[in-house]
Design an enzyme around this catalytic site. Structure first.
Site, PDB file in Angstrom:
ATOM      1  N   TYR A  77      21.680   2.637 -10.084  1.00 31.57           N
ATOM      2  CA  TYR A  77      21.104   1.502  -9.364  1.00 31.57           C
ATOM      3  C   TYR A  77      21.016   1.823  -7.876  1.00 31.57           C
ATOM      4  O   TYR A  77      20.033   1.515  -7.213  1.00 31.57           O
ATOM      5  CB  TYR A  77      21.962   0.247  -9.579  1.00 31.57           C
ATOM      6  CG  TYR A  77      21.265  -1.009  -9.093  1.00 31.57           C
ATOM      7  CD1 TYR A  77      20.511  -1.785  -9.971  1.00 31.57           C
ATOM      8  CD2 TYR A  77      21.340  -1.408  -7.760  1.00 31.57           C
ATOM      9  CE1 TYR A  77      19.845  -2.915  -9.537  1.00 31.57           C
ATOM     10  CE2 TYR A  77      20.675  -2.544  -7.315  1.00 31.57           C
ATOM     11  CZ  TYR A  77      19.932  -3.297  -8.207  1.00 31.57           C
ATOM     12  OH  TYR A  77      19.276  -4.416  -7.766  1.00 31.57           O
ATOM     13  N   THR A 130      -9.450  -4.224  -1.571  1.00 28.77           N
ATOM     14  CA  THR A 130      -9.133  -5.538  -2.139  1.00 28.77           C
ATOM     15  C   THR A 130      -7.696  -5.993  -1.857  1.00 28.77           C
ATOM     16  O   THR A 130      -7.480  -7.002  -1.190  1.00 28.77           O
ATOM     17  CB  THR A 130      -9.368  -5.511  -3.657  1.00 28.77           C
ATOM     18  OG1 THR A 130      -8.665  -4.401  -4.209  1.00 28.77           O
ATOM     19  CG2 THR A 130     -10.848  -5.363  -3.978  1.00 28.77           C
ATOM     20  N   ASP A 220      -3.534   4.205   4.965  1.00 27.87           N
ATOM     21  CA  ASP A 220      -3.599   4.023   3.519  1.00 27.87           C
ATOM     22  C   ASP A 220      -3.904   5.408   2.950  1.00 27.87           C
ATOM     23  O   ASP A 220      -5.046   5.859   2.934  1.00 27.87           O
ATOM     24  CB  ASP A 220      -4.674   3.007   3.138  1.00 27.87           C
ATOM     25  CG  ASP A 220      -4.715   2.761   1.621  1.00 27.87           C
ATOM     26  OD1 ASP A 220      -4.204   3.626   0.874  1.00 27.87           O
ATOM     27  OD2 ASP A 220      -5.269   1.739   1.189  1.00 27.87           O
ATOM     28  N   LYS A 263      -2.708   7.368  -7.745  1.00 31.04           N
ATOM     29  CA  LYS A 263      -3.973   8.071  -7.523  1.00 31.04           C
ATOM     30  C   LYS A 263      -3.654   9.545  -7.282  1.00 31.04           C
ATOM     31  O   LYS A 263      -3.289  10.244  -8.218  1.00 31.04           O
ATOM     32  CB  LYS A 263      -4.748   7.448  -6.353  1.00 31.04           C
ATOM     33  CG  LYS A 263      -4.643   5.917  -6.214  1.00 31.04           C
ATOM     34  CD  LYS A 263      -5.357   5.130  -7.274  1.00 31.04           C
ATOM     35  CE  LYS A 263      -5.213   3.615  -7.188  1.00 31.04           C
ATOM     36  NZ  LYS A 263      -5.299   2.889  -5.962  1.00 31.04           N
ATOM     37  N   ARG A 387     -18.137  -2.744  -8.291  1.00 31.23           N
ATOM     38  CA  ARG A 387     -17.648  -2.821  -6.921  1.00 31.23           C
ATOM     39  C   ARG A 387     -18.790  -3.404  -6.108  1.00 31.23           C
ATOM     40  O   ARG A 387     -19.623  -2.692  -5.563  1.00 31.23           O
ATOM     41  CB  ARG A 387     -17.234  -1.442  -6.386  1.00 31.23           C
ATOM     42  CG  ARG A 387     -15.820  -1.046  -6.770  1.00 31.23           C
ATOM     43  CD  ARG A 387     -14.788  -1.937  -6.092  1.00 31.23           C
ATOM     44  NE  ARG A 387     -13.412  -1.582  -6.387  1.00 31.23           N
ATOM     45  CZ  ARG A 387     -12.496  -2.462  -6.794  1.00 31.23           C
ATOM     46  NH1 ARG A 387     -12.806  -3.713  -7.044  1.00 31.23           N
ATOM     47  NH2 ARG A 387     -11.246  -2.097  -6.973  1.00 31.23           N
ATOM     48  N   PHE A 453     -12.348 -10.223  -9.594  1.00 32.19           N
ATOM     49  CA  PHE A 453     -12.991  -9.201 -10.427  1.00 32.19           C
ATOM     50  C   PHE A 453     -12.145  -8.800 -11.624  1.00 32.19           C
ATOM     51  O   PHE A 453     -12.671  -8.370 -12.647  1.00 32.19           O
ATOM     52  CB  PHE A 453     -13.333  -7.951  -9.585  1.00 32.19           C
ATOM     53  CG  PHE A 453     -12.161  -7.310  -8.923  1.00 32.19           C
ATOM     54  CD1 PHE A 453     -11.710  -7.768  -7.695  1.00 32.19           C
ATOM     55  CD2 PHE A 453     -11.508  -6.239  -9.509  1.00 32.19           C
ATOM     56  CE1 PHE A 453     -10.619  -7.182  -7.078  1.00 32.19           C
ATOM     57  CE2 PHE A 453     -10.421  -5.645  -8.899  1.00 32.19           C
ATOM     58  CZ  PHE A 453      -9.974  -6.118  -7.684  1.00 32.19           C
TER      59      PHE A 453
END
Ligand SMILES: *Cc1c(COP(=O)(O)O)cnc(C)c1O
Length: 461
Positions: A77, A130, A220, A263, A387, A453
């Site tokens: 943990y 998004t 990002d 990704k 998109r 979406f």
């Protein structure tokens, strides 16, 4: 006789050790399935899908080394060994000082937005994403698009369509004052622009500008490795640098990051937040306990952190990226040969078909991209995603956003499909294109409040 080989083909730097069998469906079965799914490819059952190009998120094929590391996960943990391995990989390859693991990218965005954004703040970014924009808005911020105009033009062949327009940023700073701008939200290989890269020159210019006003750059970095590949291929002075070197340099020009490891990092779940600021890290460690779990696992199992640590290193291998982007380019060139209108240059993680050009007889309110995605599924069992206006959602005042781009994304999972699959996809797109004039649009019959979406339902007009 001598063979006349002029150009040698690339191929994947791996071979296949295990396969997943797929169900083959008939056209009748697919017509029924998409109708039941409300013409929303997100609502299809994956077992009814033959080639799944919905997303490159979490759909990666892990290597034998990742699976090996997976088995060594430390599920303690607190203070898991696997956490320290992940931390070391992030520090080594990306150079950020402090990290907080999260269950995926949006969780990192939630925590970071809560820490850095005050009500009424302006968050400039090179095109919205998004979940990123939603977390910025939920924290009280207002997103402002500062990507170059070329990014909104599907025909522009600008080699770095992800670039920031510094003049747009300067206008915001002059109008609102730098104190209202906690950071610039900088995405590498901009997803909604079609997987388009930022150049190192642009990033350096942005760094110089933000330094003047003491504004952070939050990165990002979900597709930073693919961005680095394009810099290596296209930017003067970087052709001899490795992807590792380029990625490290990109990260060094920013102050912190959010990452969806689903990704580029070649895993099925995971993400993290990174920062070079101790204060931000301290707050993030406090918040992660509320929303994710203790700061040494952040919603992930130890085994997930092991797989990410190995995946990060594999994603920065030059041969991997060459095959990865090479496969996407192969598909794109095939579609272009068939005359299918796609966004150019071909991006890093998929092919973006220009639905406005594909179905010019439909208005944007008839959801051309949503329609085309449904037609692709009916034709061949290939699942793509919208998109466009559906993804763009509504403004705080309830009005629809009307994005310039109305795209269908054919996203290629990493290390999953073969060149023969790419042929099937391109031939199907060509077939739908041939009968495009007979295709009718859709109306929305159910609309969820957030990120519509994912769950919206449609009916044929
Ligand atoms: C996927 C993605 C995110 C969000 O990450 P999740 O892991 O899906 O929560 C953020 N930014 C970009 C550019 C993405 O592609």
């Amino acid at each position: 006789m001598k063979n006349q080989i002029i150009k040698r083909s690339w191929a994947e730097p791996y071979k296949i050790k295990m396969v997943e069998l797929l169900k083959m469906t008939t056209r009748q079965q697919r017509i029924k399935a998409i109708k039941e799914a409300g013409y929303n490819t997100f609502l299809l059952k994956s077992e009814d899908v033959y080639i799944d190009l919905l997303t490159d998120s979490g759909t990666n094929s892990m290597s034998d080394r990742q699976w090996g590391a997976f088995m060594t996960g430390d599920e303690a943990y607190a203070g898991s060994k696997s956490y320290y391995k992940l931390e070391a990989a992030i520090q080594k390859y990306y150079g950020y000082k402090y990290i907080v693991p999260t269950h995926q990218g949006r969780a990192a965005e939630n925590i970071l937005s809560k820490i850095l954004i005050k009500k009424g703040d302006i968050i400039p970014g090179n095109m919205y994403f998004t979940t990123t924009r939603l977390h910025q808005e939920l924290a009280g911020g207002i997103f402002a698009d500062i990507i170059i105009d070329e990014a909104h033009d599907p025909l522009s062949e600008h080699p770095f369509k992800g670039n920031v327009d510094i003049d747009k940023l300067d206008k915001l700073v002059k109008e609102h004052g730098a104190a209202k701008i906690p950071y610039v939200s900088l995405a590498t290989n901009v997803n909604l622009a079609g997987g388009q890269p930022v150049s190192m020159a642009n990033l350096k210019e942005l760094r110089a500008y933000t330094n003047k006003y003491n504004i952070r750059i939050i990165h990002d970095m979900t597709r930073v490795a693919e961005n680095a590949y394009f810099i290596q291929q296209r930017e003067f002075g970087y052709e001899k640098k490795t992807i590792k070197e380029i990625v490290f340099e990109i990260c060094s020009l920013t102050d912190g990051a959010t990452m969806s490891a689903k990704k580029d990092a070649l895993v099925n779940i995971g993400g993290f937040m990174a920062t070079n600021e101790w204060d931000v890290f301290e707050e993030a460690r406090n918040l992660v306990v509320v929303y994710e779990g203790l700061h040494t696992y952040g919603g992930l199992a130890g085994r997930d952190m092991e797989a990410i640590a190995v995946g990060i290193a594999e994603s920065l291998d030059d041969n991997h990226q060459k095959a990865r982007v090479g496969q996407v380019e192969y598909l794109g060139h095939k579609m272009m040969e068939y005359g299918v209108p796609i966004v150019k240059p071909i991006g890093g993680h998929g092919i973006f078909v220009d639905a406005k050009a594909f179905l010019p007889h439909l208005t944007q309110d008839q959801f051309p991209a949503q329609t085309l995605a449904a037609e692709m599924y009916i034709d061949s069992g290939v699942r793509t995603m919208e998109r466009g206006i559906v993804s763009a959602g509504r403004k705080a005042n309830g009005e629809n956003y009307y994005p310039k781009l109305e795209l269908v994304r054919f996203t290629i999972p990493r290390r999953v499909y073969t060149q023969a699959h790419m042929d099937v996809i391109a031939e199907s797109a060509a077939h739908v294109y041939d009968k495009r004039k007979s295709i009718k649009g859709l109306e929305m019959i159910y609309e969820p409040k957030y990120l519509r979406f994912f769950q919206a339902k449609f009916a044929k007009l």
